[in-house]
Design a protein around this motif. Structure first.
Motif: not given
Length: 777
Positions: A24-27, A178-179, A184-185, A420-421
């Motif tokens: 879900e996060t990737f999408n 990963a960045r 997102a996480l 920034t993240a």
């Protein structure tokens, strides 16, 4: 792009994150998941330690192994040749159910009892890692004899294939993905820290040097290292197989692993082969045309930056002295440099052309760490570097505008935190304004819409409330719409005058253009894949296309052919402009009773009048245009609004004969010159004007343009307009001619008096007498 969960976990903590959450996060952040697969190991497959390995008494290709599986020692017959080199292996004990419902049972092979099976990776449902059995090592974790192999997370990994858009070259690595995932996480990235423990005391500058020639728009860094007893650990081999990277020799596998991990383009050269007679390595980095960069040694090219590498200089497993190269070149520079397809490209070109990782120190340090760990590498002190002075891209952004584009209020602090993240630099400019510094690895970010897309990705499209579409009409009139409207009116005028619109390709045959004296596009900028052999270049004139159309119509027995076209043409530098071209061939009118069935042919005056009916008034001056279509005696340049913008001519008789067509006239004019300019309104006089004709005797070689220029320079307020009405020559005038000019004299403020008229005519006569020797006839 293919990643694995445990590989990502080396850069961002994924503890407690399920596969469903990852999906879900990737999408949600725009890294669309194409597939996700979890590798598991069957039960009763354990870590075994080979205690002994002897040849089978009745089979040359079989070995009888005594293997410790923790609680007991098993005798297993194995047919893999590499079992003699193994210490720890994966053992499927009796009762294990392998893929395809293959059940392990006690067996007797050529008379020898076998209580289990030593497995290859593919037999366990893992990707194929090469011939023979899978040899276990400490890279997957601490090996405990008898431990279930399925308990090792490094092996029971989740493989995720992501569909990336063309602009996301920054995610063509484990670190890059990963960045994005860490943002997102909302989990911090794990820092990568490298400190070599095996630095050679000798500095690299004592045995090697590098020289840059020209403007090098790229970054390069080299490290020199000794290696010995090179081997590829199981974890690296297994992960490369999981992400569908073809396995090569040991050194190639390590570099492929480092490149896929970091995103940095890495190459290795056999340093020994680069040494000259003085036992020194000398590298030359040379900037070529169009941004091409070559790396040479001993005056021989060893690689084309970002494109390919000389295979003879590429390092192999047998080489003990390596020169490692990390490089970065902007993808736009690279793609534009090799657009013509004349260069051989290797597998690394894909990453470079999409956008590789610009932090080349990261890639070089990571690969050096692997070599020190798995090849007992020892590096020389220092690096050989070539650095490009990169200018940061800064964008002034209004956070309120970002919210307006998204359709949801996003606070300024949230926007700053997200950017920034993601690695962007952000400076608070007060109010709703911020200045965003674009990181080098995001070459695709150029304007506020791109920044907004980054915010939407992380906020999540599903978290933005749907709203009804609001239609807010605004005035869209601009130069483009004005140009479109004028083009439309020009077409209507041409059609109303009896011309038909012709539509043709912007392509043309190069040999024809050269044959008739027209300019052609520089061959280096020409078409690389023409749609047809006779359409192999971009046209520099529309007239050639129109003449081909005339020829076709003549073959269809048409007697009067009038065509026009508005289209693009290109100069030798492939710069595009628009032209308006007209052509008329054959009869000036149709056959009728009024002309007794014998209509006149088109002539220069008739064609000029038709052109004037379409574009408006213009002047003709001596022709400067040069090509083989132009008639030497019936041609002229067109002056429109005081500027020379095209030409008009009869088709040269020789060309007319080649095309086998009747008398033909044509014109080609710069379209932009015809665009109407803003003109301030002028008052109209309510007082009567007077026409005054002046019949002058002048030298027959004097052009009308000289007469017109002389009158125009007077700038007489009462002289509203003037134009020629008659020209006459006979033997009595000798070398002179008679020219009649009609003056229109009118006042804006009063009724004209006789002396006003006389004053104007006197001024005109005096001026023409002085400039051209004109006298009254």
């Amino acid at each position: 792009m293919i990643v694995t969960k445990n590989w990502l976990n080396e850069f961002v903590n994924l503890e407690g994150i399920s596969n469903e959450t990852l999906y879900e996060t990737f999408n949600s952040i725009g890294l669309e998941v194409d597939s996700i697969e979890r590798y598991t190991i069957p039960k009763k497959v354990v870590v075994g330690k080979i205690l002994s390995c002897e040849k089978h008494p009745d089979a040359d290709k079989l070995n009888v192994c005594q293997i410790d599986v923790g609680d007991k020692t098993l005798q297993i017959v194995c047919g893999a040749a590499n079992v003699v080199d193994a210490k720890f292996v994966a053992v499927a004990t009796v009762g294990a159910v392998l893929p395809d419902n293959f059940i392990i049972k006690d067996a007797k092979l050529r008379g020898v009892e076998s209580a289990g099976m030593v497995c290859a990776s593919s037999e366990l449902g893992l990707p194929d890692t090469g011939k023979g059995i899978m040899i276990l090592d400490e890279s997957i974790g601490t090996l405990e004899v008898g431990c279930e192999l399925g308990s090792y997370d490094t092996i029971t990994d989740t493989v995720i294939e992501l569909e990336l858009t063309a602009n996301r070259g920054d995610c063509l690595s484990i670190h890059g993905v990963a960045r994005d995932l860490s943002v997102a996480l909302e989990r911090e990235m794990k820092p990568f820290v490298y400190e070599s423990t095996h630095k050679e005391k000798l500095g690299v500058a004592r045995v090697a040097d590098i020289q840059a020639n020209g403007i090098i728009e790229a970054d390069l860094s080299y490290v020199l290292t000794h290696i010995e007893s090179l081997h590829t650990p199981l974890l690296l081999t297994l992960r490369l197989a999981m992400v569908n990277i073809a396995l090569g020799d040991k050194l190639e596998n390590i570099l492929s692993y480092a490149t896929h991990t970091t995103g940095v383009i890495l190459r290795a050269y056999s340093a020994t082969s680069l040494k000259d007679d003085d036992e020194r390595i000398r590298l030359q980095v040379n900037a070529q045309e169009r941004g091409i960069i070559t790396i040479s040694s001993q005056e021989k090219e060893i690689s084309l930056l970002g494109v390919n590498q000389n295979q003879e200089k590429q390092a192999k497993d047998k080489d003990s002295l390596l020169l490692l190269e990390a490089s970065y070149i902007h993808p736009d520079i690279l793609v534009n440099a090799v657009f013509d397809g004349s260069y051989n490209k290797d597998e690394l070109y894909y990453k470079t052309s999409r956008g590789s990782e610009p932090n080349i120190a990261f890639g070089l340090e990571f690969s050096t760490l692997l070599l020190e760990k798995y090849a007992k590498g020892k590096c020389y002190e220092g690096y050989l570097t070539v650095e490009n002075e990169w200018e940061e891209l800064r964008l002034g952004i209004d956070t309120d505008e970002i919210s307006a584009i998204i359709g949801k209020e996003i606070s300024k602090s949230t926007i700053i935190t997200i950017l920034t993240a993601l690695g962007f630099g952000v400076t608070n400019a007060g109010g709703s304004k911020i200045v965003v510094i674009i990181p080098r690895f995001r070459h695709d970010i150029t304007h506020i819409q791109d920044i907004t897309e980054e915010i939407v990705r992380i906020v999540g499209i599903n978290n933005i409330e749907s709203k009804p579409l609001a239609f807010i009409e605004s005035n869209k009139l601009n130069q483009t719409t004005s140009q479109y409207q004028f083009k439309k009116s020009l077409r209507q005028s041409a059609c109303a005058t009896g011309f038909y619109e012709n539509v043709s390709y912007i392509f043309c045959e190069r040999s024809k253009l050269e044959k008739y004296g027209f300019s052609t596009v520089n061959e280096k900028l020409d078409l690389t894949n023409p749609i047809a052999e006779d359409l192999n270049t971009l046209r520099s004139t529309i007239v050639l296309n129109l003449l081909d159309a005339i020829k076709r119509n003549v073959s269809y027995t048409q007697k009067s052919i009038a065509l026009f076209e508005i289209g693009a043409v290109f100069n030798s530098f492939r710069v595009q402009t628009e032209k308006f071209a007209m052509v008329f061939s054959g009869q000036n009118e149709l056959e009728s009773i009024s002309n007794s069935g014998k209509p006149n042919k088109i002539d220069f005056a008739s064609f000029t009048k038709r052109v004037s009916m379409v574009i408006g008034e213009f002047e003709l001056v001596a022709c400067r245009e040069v090509n083989d279509f132009i008639h030497p005696y019936q041609s002229a340049d067109i002056i429109f609004n005081g500027k020379r913008c095209g030409y008009i001519s009869k088709l040269h008789p020789t060309i007319q004969e080649q095309y086998n067509i009747p008398d033909t006239f044509f014109t080609e004019i710069d379209f932009d010159a015809l665009l109407p300019k803003h003109i301030n309104a002028t008052p109209i006089s309510k007082f009567q004007g007077v026409y005054k004709d002046l019949s002058l005797v002048i030298d027959e070689s004097t052009p009308y343009s000289a007469i017109s220029d002389a009158i125009s320079s007077l700038d007489i307020e009462l002289l509203s307009s003037y134009y020629p009405v008659d020209i006459y020559q006979d033997t009595q005038l000798g070398t002179q001619k008679s020219l009649t000019i009609r003056l229109f004299i009118q006042s804006i403020s009063k009724t004209l008096e006789e002396n006003d008229i006389e004053s104007v005519t006197s001024l005109v006569l005096d001026k023409l007498n002085k400039t051209s020797g004109a006298t009254l006839r």
